[in-house]
Enzyme design. Structure first.
Site, PDB file in Angstrom:
ATOM      1  CD  GLU A   1      -7.297  14.516 -15.041  1.00 20.20           C
ATOM      2  OE1 GLU A   1      -6.150  14.181 -14.693  1.00 20.20           O
ATOM      3  OE2 GLU A   1      -7.820  14.391 -16.031  1.00 20.20           O
TER       4      GLU A   1
ATOM      5  CG  HIS B   1       2.888  11.403 -24.966  1.00 19.91           C
ATOM      6  ND1 HIS B   1       1.429  11.230 -25.128  1.00 19.91           N
ATOM      7  CD2 HIS B   1       2.899  12.528 -24.223  1.00 19.91           C
ATOM      8  CE1 HIS B   1       0.892  11.840 -24.222  1.00 19.91           C
ATOM      9  NE2 HIS B   1       1.672  12.723 -23.733  1.00 19.91           N
TER      10      HIS B   1
ATOM     11  NE  ARG C   1      -2.533  16.037 -12.479  1.00 18.13           N
ATOM     12  CZ  ARG C   1      -1.806  15.517 -11.958  1.00 18.13           C
ATOM     13  NH1 ARG C   1      -2.164  15.250 -10.487  1.00 18.13           N
ATOM     14  NH2 ARG C   1      -0.666  14.676 -12.350  1.00 18.13           N
TER      15      ARG C   1
ATOM     16  CD  GLU D   1       2.760  16.616 -22.408  1.00 17.99           C
ATOM     17  OE1 GLU D   1       2.350  17.500 -21.920  1.00 17.99           O
ATOM     18  OE2 GLU D   1       2.339  15.469 -22.817  1.00 17.99           O
TER      19      GLU D   1
ATOM     20  CE  LYS E   1      -3.403  12.839 -14.353  1.00 19.09           C
ATOM     21  NZ  LYS E   1      -4.189  13.118 -15.563  1.00 19.09           N
TER      22      LYS E   1
ATOM     23  CG  ASN F   1      -5.809  15.797 -19.818  1.00 20.65           C
ATOM     24  OD1 ASN F   1      -4.447  15.314 -19.399  1.00 20.65           O
ATOM     25  ND2 ASN F   1      -6.705  15.524 -18.820  1.00 20.65           N
TER      26      ASN F   1
ATOM     27  CG  HIS G   1      -3.820  10.039 -25.444  1.00 17.84           C
ATOM     28  ND1 HIS G   1      -4.531  10.172 -24.167  1.00 17.84           N
ATOM     29  CD2 HIS G   1      -2.797  10.209 -25.302  1.00 17.84           C
ATOM     30  CE1 HIS G   1      -3.691  10.119 -23.100  1.00 17.84           C
ATOM     31  NE2 HIS G   1      -2.454  10.040 -23.734  1.00 17.84           N
TER      32      HIS G   1
ATOM     33  CE  LYS H   1       2.088  17.168 -14.423  1.00 16.02           C
ATOM     34  NZ  LYS H   1       2.231  15.916 -15.042  1.00 16.02           N
TER      35      LYS H   1
ATOM     36  CG  HIS I   1      -2.778  15.229 -23.661  1.00 17.61           C
ATOM     37  ND1 HIS I   1      -2.017  16.269 -23.513  1.00 17.61           N
ATOM     38  CD2 HIS I   1      -1.739  14.460 -23.164  1.00 17.61           C
ATOM     39  CE1 HIS I   1      -0.784  16.417 -22.903  1.00 17.61           C
ATOM     40  NE2 HIS I   1      -0.395  14.980 -22.950  1.00 17.61           N
TER      41      HIS I   1
ATOM     42  NE  ARG J   1      -4.194  -1.887   2.306  1.00 19.80           N
ATOM     43  CZ  ARG J   1      -3.922  -2.750   3.225  1.00 19.80           C
ATOM     44  NH1 ARG J   1      -3.424  -2.616   4.133  1.00 19.80           N
ATOM     45  NH2 ARG J   1      -4.744  -3.904   2.996  1.00 19.80           N
TER      46      ARG J   1
END
Lengths: 351, 351
Positions: free
Chosen positions: B226, B253, B231, B177, B135, B235, B242, B216, B238, B113
């Site tokens: 998010e 990417h 947040r 980015e 993330k 994206n 994506h 960021k 994206h 955990r």
């Protein structure tokens, strides 16, 4: 019915506890995209309940039992969520005992980095302990709960209606965690002693469940991720209990917690951490639930299994949460050898 | 070197950014039980660095590439952690690009955990974006990042020494980015425009990396998981990016993010969300990095792939983060058909 708020840093959680709690599902799930996780046993008993409360929601029915608390079941849930095109604002409902709750909770925390989670615990153990506090997990390679997250469910619905279908063995299992809570909270201990004759009585269990949930909420609020040390208190009896559970199996988790507490109460007394009278009163209560403690063959080997328990952080050292004064606990670190020695001695001498 | 604090609710994170950042590893890892995760490419280049900085720590070397960002690699890490008897107070060090960072971060959040996590991003993309903000993820069944957690690393060490071994294609990827951040922050946009001639210059990249990390950090502090919507701004580009990345592959990417921004800038302009001048200035910057935009066959099919993108919460509706005024963004929801129609039109008309 009582409403108990668990105000953790990450995400608050509301627990509805008592008769009629399931009626809260109407407002909890209103307008939500629901995905249900349960197991074969619970599905067999509560098919009607599921149809009535979750309409046409997709239902993932897992095989029942702790031995299925593994990666295969976890990915069965995640794959079915993908098949059902669950989105990030979806709600996963876990209907079942601790195994279902732990696995479904883990899936809820992982799918798209977290969907909403609602726990509907159907066993006493899950109502009183595992459904509250946000611990999720699967077992892996023989290590209990070694893969998991801390992830608070938005709602927990503890309704005693589910307890009526439980065999006595399951009540015994839940009572393991209840007695443990008594060892940590003097008021709960008093109540247990006052009601020693009706520990298995459903009306009493409904009442004490709310007390235990409230106690656990207080602990979890202060130490959600088991970092400061406080939340560790909930592991009383678990170091030895887990070890014996892993080694011998068969009996339930709660029974092993009680057996673990029994062994550890002798260690606490021997080392003057706990007075004889308090240790005896705890053992009397444990005896009320367990009736008799089995004889364990090769207990030294079993005790060594505890050394692999994930809760034990230092190397070559084991951590025990022991009863101290009434309502208080102490953490004790022992070398592996000393711990195994004590367990052997206690098994030989007393039980 | 700059020190940037990311003060999230769950766990604060310290980012060391700039020349000499790796020297901080001495104090970060002092006295810690370290477990290193990297991939074959990075291991080949930095074997000496690993030996020097992580002594005899166990090293898990993953196969390189996004196609290995899956359950098999995740369990390879977890199994090796079990083999190495990593404890709950252990520290996982992720040394590599975004794929390594995402998977190792996920393993760190799941093992018992959660163990301590340190990110040492070795690509520009990872330094400027993925290593910061917590993330973590793996891809599953063709869906990018569909299984993951939010889990803050304790430290992120962004040292430009790693950039010197990167091929230009990797710098281009990170610039994707960076330009996206420029579309969200007017000061960064100004700086990019002032330095349009030296976008690929390592000294400039070192400076702008810290700016992007600071931006960021500000976003992540306000909306770690998010949930509030803020947040989501990260994206930008994206959704379309994506989709094309999934459908066509091959390019990096960051390049797809730029291509996505290009397409979406036309949608923003068409719907009067973004003024022509600002859309043009963004496209000019995108052109500086991309040089030329490829011709995409069957783009309607590719656009349809976006509809499965996990970021899109409503059903039969797609969410786009579009540039609005300079330094501002707007979220737009479009029906599936409208979105596919726009993409087709833009591809046919302009590129």
């Amino acid at each position: 019915m009582q409403t108990i708020e668990v105000k953790t840093k990450s995400h608050p959680s509301t627990v509805y506890c008592g008769k009629g709690a399931v009626k809260q599902l109407d407002h909890i799930l209103d307008g939500k995209d629901v995905f249900v996780v349960t197991d074969k046993n619970v599905y067999g008993l509560y098919k009607g309940f599921i149809a009535e409360n979750f309409g046409g929601a997709p239902v993932c029915v897992l095989p029942a039992g702790e031995r299925h608390k593994n990666r295969t079941s976890l990915f069965m849930i995640l794959d079915k969520m993908l098949d059902a095109r669950v989105r990030r604002n979806g709600t996963l409902v876990a209907l079942g005992g601790g195994v279902v709750g732990d696995m479904a909770g883990l899936a809820a925390s992982l799918y798209m980095r977290g969907v909403h989670a609602v726990q509907i615990p159907t066993t006493l153990l899950a109502q009183v302990d595992s459904s509250v506090g946000g611990k999720t997990a699967i077992d892996h390679r023989g290590v209990k709960n070694v893969i998991g997250t801390f992830y608070q469910p938005e709602y927990v619905v503890c309704d005693p209606m589910f307890l009526s279908t439980l065999p006595k063995r399951e009540l015994k299992c839940g009572l393991g965690e209840i007695v443990k809570t008594g060892a940590l909270d003097a008021e709960i201990l008093d109540k247990l002693e006052r009601n020693a004759e009706r520990l298995f009585d459903l009306a009493f269990l409904e009442e004490i469940t709310a007390d235990c949930v409230r106690f656990k909420a207080g602990v979890v609020e202060k130490d959600e991720c088991e970092r400061s040390g406080l939340r560790k208190c909930l592991n009383m009896g678990h170091t030895t209990g887990h070890a014996l559970e892993l080694f011998y199996g068969r009996r339930s988790h709660g029974e092993y917690v009680l057996i673990g507490m029994l062994f550890e109460s002798y260690i606490a007394e021997k080392l003057d951490i706990c007075a004889h009278d308090h240790a005896e009163e705890l053992r009397a209560l444990i005896g009320r639930v367990l009736k008799r403690v089995p004889h364990f063959k090769n207990i030294a080997d079993a005790a060594r299994a505890a050394l692999y328990d994930k809760k034990n952080q230092g190397k070559n050292e084991i951590s025990l949460i022991l009863p101290a004064k009434r309502g208080e606990f102490a953490e004790l670190r022992l070398t592996d050898e000393k711990y195994v020695g004590y367990i052997e001695e206690i098994a030989g001498g007393i039980i």
